[in-house]
Design a protein around this motif. Structure first.
Motif, short mmCIF file in Angstrom:
data_model
loop_
_atom_site.label_atom_id
_atom_site.label_comp_id
_atom_site.label_asym_id
_atom_site.label_seq_id
_atom_site.Cartn_x
_atom_site.Cartn_y
_atom_site.Cartn_z
N CYS A 120 -8.85 0.25 -15.98
CA CYS A 120 -8.37 -0.75 -15.01
C CYS A 120 -9.56 -1.35 -14.27
O CYS A 120 -10.40 -0.62 -13.73
CB CYS A 120 -7.41 -0.09 -14.02
SG CYS A 120 -6.95 -1.17 -12.66
N TYR A 122 -9.88 -2.78 -11.45
CA TYR A 122 -9.95 -2.52 -10.01
C TYR A 122 -10.42 -1.09 -9.74
O TYR A 122 -11.09 -0.82 -8.75
CB TYR A 122 -8.58 -2.77 -9.37
CG TYR A 122 -8.11 -4.19 -9.61
CD1 TYR A 122 -8.62 -5.24 -8.87
CD2 TYR A 122 -7.19 -4.47 -10.62
CE1 TYR A 122 -8.23 -6.55 -9.11
CE2 TYR A 122 -6.78 -5.77 -10.86
CZ TYR A 122 -7.30 -6.80 -10.11
OH TYR A 122 -6.91 -8.09 -10.36
N CYS A 131 -7.18 0.55 -4.57
CA CYS A 131 -6.93 1.30 -5.80
C CYS A 131 -6.48 2.71 -5.43
O CYS A 131 -7.28 3.52 -4.96
CB CYS A 131 -8.17 1.36 -6.70
SG CYS A 131 -7.89 2.38 -8.17
N ASN A 132 -5.21 2.99 -5.64
CA ASN A 132 -4.67 4.30 -5.28
C ASN A 132 -5.25 5.44 -6.11
O ASN A 132 -5.20 6.59 -5.69
CB ASN A 132 -3.14 4.30 -5.47
CG ASN A 132 -2.43 3.54 -4.36
OD1 ASN A 132 -2.86 3.60 -3.21
ND2 ASN A 132 -1.37 2.84 -4.71
N CYS A 140 -2.50 -0.79 -4.66
CA CYS A 140 -2.82 -1.04 -6.07
C CYS A 140 -3.15 -2.52 -6.26
O CYS A 140 -2.26 -3.38 -6.12
CB CYS A 140 -1.64 -0.64 -6.96
SG CYS A 140 -1.86 -1.13 -8.69
N GLY A 141 -4.41 -2.80 -6.55
CA GLY A 141 -4.82 -4.19 -6.71
C GLY A 141 -4.24 -4.86 -7.94
O GLY A 141 -4.09 -6.08 -7.98
N GLN A 158 2.79 2.69 -7.35
CA GLN A 158 1.48 3.13 -6.88
C GLN A 158 0.37 2.86 -7.89
O GLN A 158 -0.81 2.80 -7.53
CB GLN A 158 1.50 4.64 -6.57
CG GLN A 158 2.61 5.08 -5.66
CD GLN A 158 2.60 4.33 -4.34
OE1 GLN A 158 1.56 4.11 -3.75
NE2 GLN A 158 3.78 3.91 -3.91
N CYS A 159 0.73 2.71 -9.16
CA CYS A 159 -0.30 2.54 -10.19
C CYS A 159 0.33 2.07 -11.50
O CYS A 159 1.35 2.64 -11.93
CB CYS A 159 -1.05 3.86 -10.41
SG CYS A 159 -2.36 3.78 -11.66
N ILE A 160 -0.29 1.07 -12.11
CA ILE A 160 0.21 0.57 -13.41
C ILE A 160 -0.91 0.65 -14.46
O ILE A 160 -0.93 -0.13 -15.41
CB ILE A 160 0.78 -0.86 -13.29
CG1 ILE A 160 -0.28 -1.84 -12.77
CG2 ILE A 160 2.00 -0.86 -12.40
CD1 ILE A 160 0.18 -3.30 -12.83
N ALA A 161 -1.81 1.60 -14.26
CA ALA A 161 -2.94 1.74 -15.20
C ALA A 161 -2.47 2.34 -16.53
O ALA A 161 -1.41 2.97 -16.62
CB ALA A 161 -4.00 2.64 -14.59
FE1 SF4 Z 1 -5.96 1.54 -9.20
FE2 SF4 Z 1 -3.98 2.18 -10.87
FE3 SF4 Z 1 -3.75 0.04 -9.40
FE4 SF4 Z 1 -5.59 0.07 -11.33
S1 SF4 Z 1 -3.40 0.14 -11.61
S2 SF4 Z 1 -5.83 -0.68 -9.23
S3 SF4 Z 1 -6.16 2.25 -11.34
S4 SF4 Z 1 -3.90 2.14 -8.62
#
Ligand code: SF4
Length: 330
Positions: A120, A122, A131-132, A140-141, A158-161
């Protein structure tokens, strides 16, 4: 880069003790991901314990059951070209050869590949405040940002990595077992339980206990894995991470699919075992209609974002293509 100490361990127990003795210490294998992350200011280990002298470099048949044990320090290149892997688990060999570059594969290890971190954008840029995974609680950017390479299955707010490994997608389909040694002894972790979905704690990526060392990965005997294939779809023909990938194996009997093993890469925070597709395929004739129904079943719950919704259709087409290829194998 922050200052850190460096030392070498001569056996697994010394490596585990060394990491346990120092807060924020890390094992150093091939270092192909960790060193990059240190240079970019994402990882800040206080100590590196070099494990390259450990006797974990063998690929060997498991006694009694016909499976194969892969030492954690087996290099990706060596594993891809090993006769046991090429002949019994071609999907794994193909997955390995589709990853990174020859130079990186010569250095990258089996254990390290399991612990690769997301690509990712970010996450890799400490100048970006949200960035969580890098900074829990910061946001989460990617959710509202440029999310073309991000997840469509199993993600959270919280996260889509996505998980970047090719090797792990094949291992998920093969139901590998991860062997680890920790301060309290040895244990095994089924591959499906090794990596985690992001939930509310995307910074916790695996169920590996603190200071535990991956020592090997066991592949169970799967006779029909000789009929298997890895399909990787990416932006350029080499040295690129998967937009979508598929690891597939089919057991055919009497013109029907007796059982199927399918996993997807590039679509989730962990290698995604496609169990809905597997169920849909069971007992069906191996044809395009069945493959399409399986792909539709697996992707029914997928969710896209501004830039990555194309992955839903792409994953379906890749699944159909991979299964068609496997069905055509002798
Ligand atoms: Fe961070 Fe996950 Fe969001 Fe990417 S997708 S910015 S790794 S929290």
């Amino acid at each position: 880069m922050n200052p850190f100490t460096y030392s070498r361990a001569n056996d697994a127990q010394a490596a585990v003790s060394g990491v346990a003795a120092t807060a924020q210490a890390k094992f150093l294998g091939g270092g192909t991901n960790l060193i990059d992350l240190m240079k970019m200011g994402v990882e800040h280990p206080s100590a590196l314990i070099d494990i390259n002298r450990l006797d974990l470099t063998k690929v060997e048949e498991l006694p009694n059951n016909g499976g194969v044990r892969i030492g954690a320090l087996v290099r990706n290149s060596d594993l891809a070209e090993h006769e046991l892997i090429k002949s019994r688990y071609p999907v794994l060999s193909e997955a390995l050869l589709s990853g990174a570059s020859p130079q990186l594969r010569n250095l990258a290890t089996t254990g390290g590949n399991l612990l690769q971190r997301t690509r990712c954008y970010y996450f890799y840029d400490p100048a970006f405040p949200m960035c969580n995974k890098r900074d829990p609680g910061s946001g989460c950017g990617a959710l509202e940002g440029y999310n073309r390479v991000h997840a469509i299955l199993g993600q959270s707010e919280q996260c889509i990595a996505t998980h970047p490994s090719d090797m792990c997608v094949a291992m998920a389909a093969l139901e590998a077992v991860v062997r680890v040694q920790g301060p309290k002894g040895e244990r095994t972790i089924p591959f499906a339980d090794f990596h985690r979905l992001p939930g509310d704690t995307p910074n916790v990526e695996t169920n590996l206990q603190p200071n535990a060392l991956i020592t090997a990965v066991d592949l169970p005997p799967i006779p029909f894995a000789t009929r298997s294939h890895y399909l990787k779809v990416r932006d350029r023909a080499s040295y690129a991470f998967a937009l979508v990938s598929v690891a597939a194996a089919l057991e055919l009997e009497g013109g029907k699919i007796k059982s199927a093993r399918v996993a997807l890469g590039g679509v989730a925070h962990k290698p995604w075992r496609a169990s809905k597709a597997e169920q849909a395929l069971s007992g069906k004739e191996p044809n395009e209609q069945a493959f399409q129904a399986a792909a539709d079943a697996e992707l029914a719950g997928a969710k896209g974002y501004k830039y990555n919704s194309f992955k839903i259709g792409l994953a379906k087409r890749a699944l159909v293509q991979a299964l068609t290829t496997v069905a055509s194998l002798a």
